[in-house]
Write a protein that holds these residues in place. Sequence first.
Motif, PDB file in Angstrom:
ATOM      1  N   LEU A  58       2.005  -4.532  -2.861  1.00 60.79           N
ATOM      2  CA  LEU A  58       2.183  -5.912  -3.306  1.00 60.79           C
ATOM      3  C   LEU A  58       1.419  -6.868  -2.398  1.00 60.79           C
ATOM      4  CD1 LEU A  58       6.025  -6.101  -4.086  1.00 60.79           C
ATOM      5  CD2 LEU A  58       4.140  -5.997  -5.742  1.00 60.79           C
ATOM      6  N   ALA A  59       0.714  -7.816  -3.008  1.00 62.03           N
ATOM      7  CA  ALA A  59       0.037  -8.874  -2.258  1.00 62.03           C
ATOM      8  C   ALA A  59       0.104 -10.152  -3.085  1.00 62.03           C
ATOM      9  CB  ALA A  59      -1.407  -8.497  -1.938  1.00 62.03           C
ATOM     10  N   HIS A  60      -0.304 -11.257  -2.489  1.00 63.11           N
ATOM     11  CA  HIS A  60      -0.113 -12.542  -3.172  1.00 63.11           C
ATOM     12  C   HIS A  60      -1.411 -13.225  -3.571  1.00 63.11           C
ATOM     13  CE1 HIS A  60      -0.944 -13.733   0.932  1.00 63.11           C
ATOM     14  NE2 HIS A  60      -1.096 -14.989   0.560  1.00 63.11           N
ATOM     15  N   LYS A  62      -5.634 -12.509  -4.985  1.00 59.58           N
ATOM     16  CA  LYS A  62      -6.447 -11.464  -5.598  1.00 59.58           C
ATOM     17  C   LYS A  62      -7.436 -10.845  -4.611  1.00 59.58           C
ATOM     18  CE  LYS A  62     -10.210 -14.304  -7.543  1.00 59.58           C
ATOM     19  NZ  LYS A  62     -10.935 -14.643  -8.788  1.00 59.58           N
ATOM     20  N   GLU A  63      -7.870 -11.626  -3.586  1.00 59.67           N
ATOM     21  CA  GLU A  63      -8.791 -11.070  -2.599  1.00 59.67           C
ATOM     22  C   GLU A  63      -8.155  -9.878  -1.869  1.00 59.67           C
ATOM     23  OE1 GLU A  63     -10.132 -15.203  -3.404  1.00 59.67           O
ATOM     24  OE2 GLU A  63      -8.198 -14.288  -2.936  1.00 59.67           O
ATOM     25  N   LEU A  64      -6.855 -10.003  -1.530  1.00 62.49           N
ATOM     26  CA  LEU A  64      -6.163  -8.901  -0.871  1.00 62.49           C
ATOM     27  C   LEU A  64      -6.016  -7.705  -1.801  1.00 62.49           C
ATOM     28  CD1 LEU A  64      -3.365 -10.792   1.105  1.00 62.49           C
ATOM     29  CD2 LEU A  64      -5.432  -9.754   2.028  1.00 62.49           C
ATOM     30  N   LEU A  65      -5.779  -7.980  -3.087  1.00 58.52           N
ATOM     31  CA  LEU A  65      -5.667  -6.893  -4.056  1.00 58.52           C
ATOM     32  C   LEU A  65      -6.985  -6.129  -4.160  1.00 58.52           C
ATOM     33  CD1 LEU A  65      -3.744  -8.726  -6.941  1.00 58.52           C
ATOM     34  CD2 LEU A  65      -2.797  -7.308  -5.130  1.00 58.52           C
ATOM     35  N   GLU A  66      -8.077  -6.868  -4.232  1.00 62.08           N
ATOM     36  CA  GLU A  66      -9.391  -6.228  -4.339  1.00 62.08           C
ATOM     37  C   GLU A  66      -9.703  -5.415  -3.087  1.00 62.08           C
ATOM     38  OE1 GLU A  66     -11.889  -9.298  -7.178  1.00 62.08           O
ATOM     39  OE2 GLU A  66     -11.478  -9.885  -5.113  1.00 62.08           O
ATOM     40  N   GLN A  67      -9.387  -5.968  -1.893  1.00 61.43           N
ATOM     41  CA  GLN A  67      -9.632  -5.241  -0.656  1.00 61.43           C
ATOM     42  C   GLN A  67      -8.834  -3.941  -0.616  1.00 61.43           C
ATOM     43  OE1 GLN A  67      -8.955  -7.743   2.789  1.00 61.43           O
ATOM     44  NE2 GLN A  67     -10.131  -9.425   1.917  1.00 61.43           N
ATOM     45  N   SER A  68      -7.554  -4.014  -1.013  1.00 62.23           N
ATOM     46  CA  SER A  68      -6.709  -2.827  -0.990  1.00 62.23           C
ATOM     47  C   SER A  68      -7.221  -1.763  -1.953  1.00 62.23           C
ATOM     48  CB  SER A  68      -5.263  -3.201  -1.339  1.00 62.23           C
ATOM     49  OG  SER A  68      -4.712  -4.068  -0.372  1.00 62.23           O
ATOM     50  N   ALA A  69      -7.587  -2.169  -3.161  1.00 57.77           N
ATOM     51  CA  ALA A  69      -8.080  -1.213  -4.149  1.00 57.77           C
ATOM     52  C   ALA A  69      -9.391  -0.566  -3.683  1.00 57.77           C
ATOM     53  CB  ALA A  69      -8.263  -1.909  -5.495  1.00 57.77           C
ATOM     54  N   ASP A  70     -10.302  -1.359  -3.131  1.00 60.39           N
ATOM     55  CA  ASP A  70     -11.581  -0.820  -2.654  1.00 60.39           C
ATOM     56  C   ASP A  70     -11.377   0.155  -1.505  1.00 60.39           C
ATOM     57  OD1 ASP A  70     -12.882  -2.334  -4.539  1.00 60.39           O
ATOM     58  OD2 ASP A  70     -13.480  -3.927  -3.138  1.00 60.39           O
ATOM     59  N   LYS A  71     -10.495  -0.203  -0.567  1.00 59.88           N
ATOM     60  CA  LYS A  71     -10.252   0.678   0.580  1.00 59.88           C
ATOM     61  C   LYS A  71      -9.590   1.980   0.140  1.00 59.88           C
ATOM     62  CE  LYS A  71     -10.847  -0.545   4.287  1.00 59.88           C
ATOM     63  NZ  LYS A  71     -11.992  -0.467   5.204  1.00 59.88           N
ATOM     64  N   LEU A  72      -8.663   1.883  -0.809  1.00 55.87           N
ATOM     65  CA  LEU A  72      -8.023   3.089  -1.318  1.00 55.87           C
ATOM     66  C   LEU A  72      -9.040   4.043  -1.926  1.00 55.87           C
ATOM     67  CD1 LEU A  72      -4.768   1.645  -2.908  1.00 55.87           C
ATOM     68  CD2 LEU A  72      -4.859   3.619  -1.390  1.00 55.87           C
ATOM     69  N   PRO A  96      -0.549   6.758  -9.981  1.00 56.05           N
ATOM     70  CA  PRO A  96       0.388   7.000  -8.878  1.00 56.05           C
ATOM     71  C   PRO A  96       0.383   5.903  -7.815  1.00 56.05           C
ATOM     72  CG  PRO A  96      -1.480   8.500  -8.756  1.00 56.05           C
ATOM     73  CD  PRO A  96      -1.574   7.815 -10.074  1.00 56.05           C
ATOM     74  N   VAL A  97      -0.722   5.162  -7.723  1.00 54.12           N
ATOM     75  CA  VAL A  97      -0.775   4.006  -6.820  1.00 54.12           C
ATOM     76  C   VAL A  97      -1.151   2.785  -7.644  1.00 54.12           C
ATOM     77  CG1 VAL A  97      -1.855   2.946  -4.803  1.00 54.12           C
ATOM     78  CG2 VAL A  97      -1.438   5.415  -4.831  1.00 54.12           C
ATOM     79  N   ILE A  98      -0.325   1.752  -7.574  1.00 59.68           N
ATOM     80  CA  ILE A  98      -0.587   0.493  -8.279  1.00 59.68           C
ATOM     81  C   ILE A  98      -0.711  -0.622  -7.246  1.00 59.68           C
ATOM     82  CG2 ILE A  98       0.266  -1.203  -9.933  1.00 59.68           C
ATOM     83  CD1 ILE A  98      -0.436   1.361 -11.290  1.00 59.68           C
ATOM     84  N   VAL A  99      -1.822  -1.326  -7.268  1.00 59.76           N
ATOM     85  CA  VAL A  99      -2.012  -2.518  -6.446  1.00 59.76           C
ATOM     86  C   VAL A  99      -1.714  -3.723  -7.335  1.00 59.76           C
ATOM     87  CG1 VAL A  99      -3.619  -3.819  -5.029  1.00 59.76           C
ATOM     88  CG2 VAL A  99      -3.794  -1.337  -5.118  1.00 59.76           C
ATOM     89  N   ALA A 100      -0.721  -4.535  -6.943  1.00 59.38           N
ATOM     90  CA  ALA A 100      -0.225  -5.565  -7.858  1.00 59.38           C
ATOM     91  C   ALA A 100      -0.099  -6.917  -7.179  1.00 59.38           C
ATOM     92  CB  ALA A 100       1.130  -5.156  -8.434  1.00 59.38           C
ATOM     93  N   GLY A 101      -0.361  -7.955  -7.956  1.00 62.65           N
ATOM     94  CA  GLY A 101      -0.097  -9.317  -7.517  1.00 62.65           C
ATOM     95  C   GLY A 101       1.360  -9.654  -7.764  1.00 62.65           C
TER      96      GLY A 101
END
Length: 566
Positions: A58-60, A62-72, A96-101
């Motif tokens: 969970l992040a608040h 979209k930049e953090l969401l994109e960073q997390s998805a790219d790093k994963l 199995p992994v969901i990156v969500a706002g």
Amino acid sequence: MIALRSYQREAVEAVYAHLRNRDDHPCVVIPTAGGKTAIMSTICKDAVAQWQGRVMILAHVKELLEQSADKLRAVCPEVPVGVYSAGLKRKDRKEPVIVAGIQSVWKKACEFDPFDLVLVDEAHLIPGEGDGMYRQFLADAKVVNPNVRVVGFTATPFRLKSGAICAPEGILNHVCYEVGVRELIVQGYLCPLVTKVGIDKPDTDRLHVRGGEFAANEVEDLMDEDRLVESACGEIAGYTADRNAVLIFAAGIQHGRHVVDVLRDQHGIECGFVCGDTPAKERDAILGRFHRGELKYLCNVNVLTTGFDAPHVDCVALLRPTLSAGLYYQMVGRGFRLHPAKTNCLVLDFGGNAMRHGPVDRIKPKTRTVAGAGVAPSKECPECQSVVVAGVARCPDCGYEFAAKERANHDATASTAGVLSGQVTTEKFAVQAVTYTVHTKRGAEENDPKSLRVDYKIGWHRWKSEWVCLEHTGFAREKAMAWWKKRSREPVPRTAFAAYELAEAGALAVPKTVTIRSVAGDEYDRIVDCELGPVPEPMNAEIAPDDSDLDFAFGCNVPETEEVPW
């Protein structure tokens, strides 16, 4: 596969140990730019590949969401990753992994299959009380899976109103791992900071406080005065001629536009501007120019404090005062990242924040007190406007000598212990971490003796230091030899560098506690005792072949190195 740094691996292991041994929810404290996304990605990989679990991040923003998805995808390309975010126009549910706002899913936890882990980025945003989006989602996630575990990640484990984010009754209950700004700067993972304060200072005493923070409209009115804007812009222009990228934090939209106009009209500087009202396409275009180096100056209002990754930023200008230590940290933290084109990051503080909260590597959340009753962790050099630690006699940047009266006055407010002349205060602290560096006395020649500097972490961004003078003669050398023999079975090194290599190789006993003596009127505290763990067994002699237990004599008497605090 991305190799984790040593502290990142330690953080991962600390999370696993907590989940095995405790029933509550842990929090990891990692500085901005310290690489917490790599830690989260490793946990996701292990959870899915080894334990067949499901994870939501969970992040608040979209930049953090994109960073997390790219790093994963970089860390574990074999693990399917989904994204659920209205801003990114994705609504994946089954991976199995969901990156969500959090704004997109806070009412929809029951629409997903059960999660075993929920990782919360910027966990200090979880409210301490009431409902809120995070609390609502996590409560519903526990309905779907009563055994779901929550792990928080943050650089600032405290809130403006309620203090620490970890509490027995909270969502997060215990800090399982913490590494500080100073440690990562010493280890070369974060960029060093240099702080200057503005010559013309705002009078924040007349501002009202609402909800623990200065009233926003009053702050903007105060900072938007022509005198303050013109003075600040003049200093920004003067200080940043040889800087690569300058990020400016304004107090409001009108104030920000005023800053942009003055930089353009009076100094010929093009400065971009973004705020919450800036259209998405325009904002992306401005940020793109800034990232590519086409735009050197960028002013913003409340949009680039978290999730904004621009490693080339080597100057941060704070044109807004804040009572929030967390916000102060997040603003300054934009300059922490390393970049080949910079050697440090200059922090220009025009809001009195450094004096209010202290150096960013020593921030400590304040308890609620009567106005004006707090301590002053720093002071300003009147000659060059550098922010230095309270109590130093000489400015390390320009050499200004603080008068005895200045030091005495500062001592009266900078410490709550030893307020009477000659009063002795002795206190024992648990050592949370220890670092070793080779220290050169300021102004010394290349061949002058060096010392081994030992820094003990004794609290939240709180350190105490001592200097071991192995290269000196006489009493200083004898004292250093006794210090070494108490901690190690290795021969006493002749040089500070050899001592450093042995210390890094694990030749020294691990300190458990230090006892610190403070004498009112003395410039520095003293470490008078150290409780140690077991002394390590002897190592291979080839580690330091040029060292022996023989005392080493120099051709002349050299005074003991001066103790210069951070």
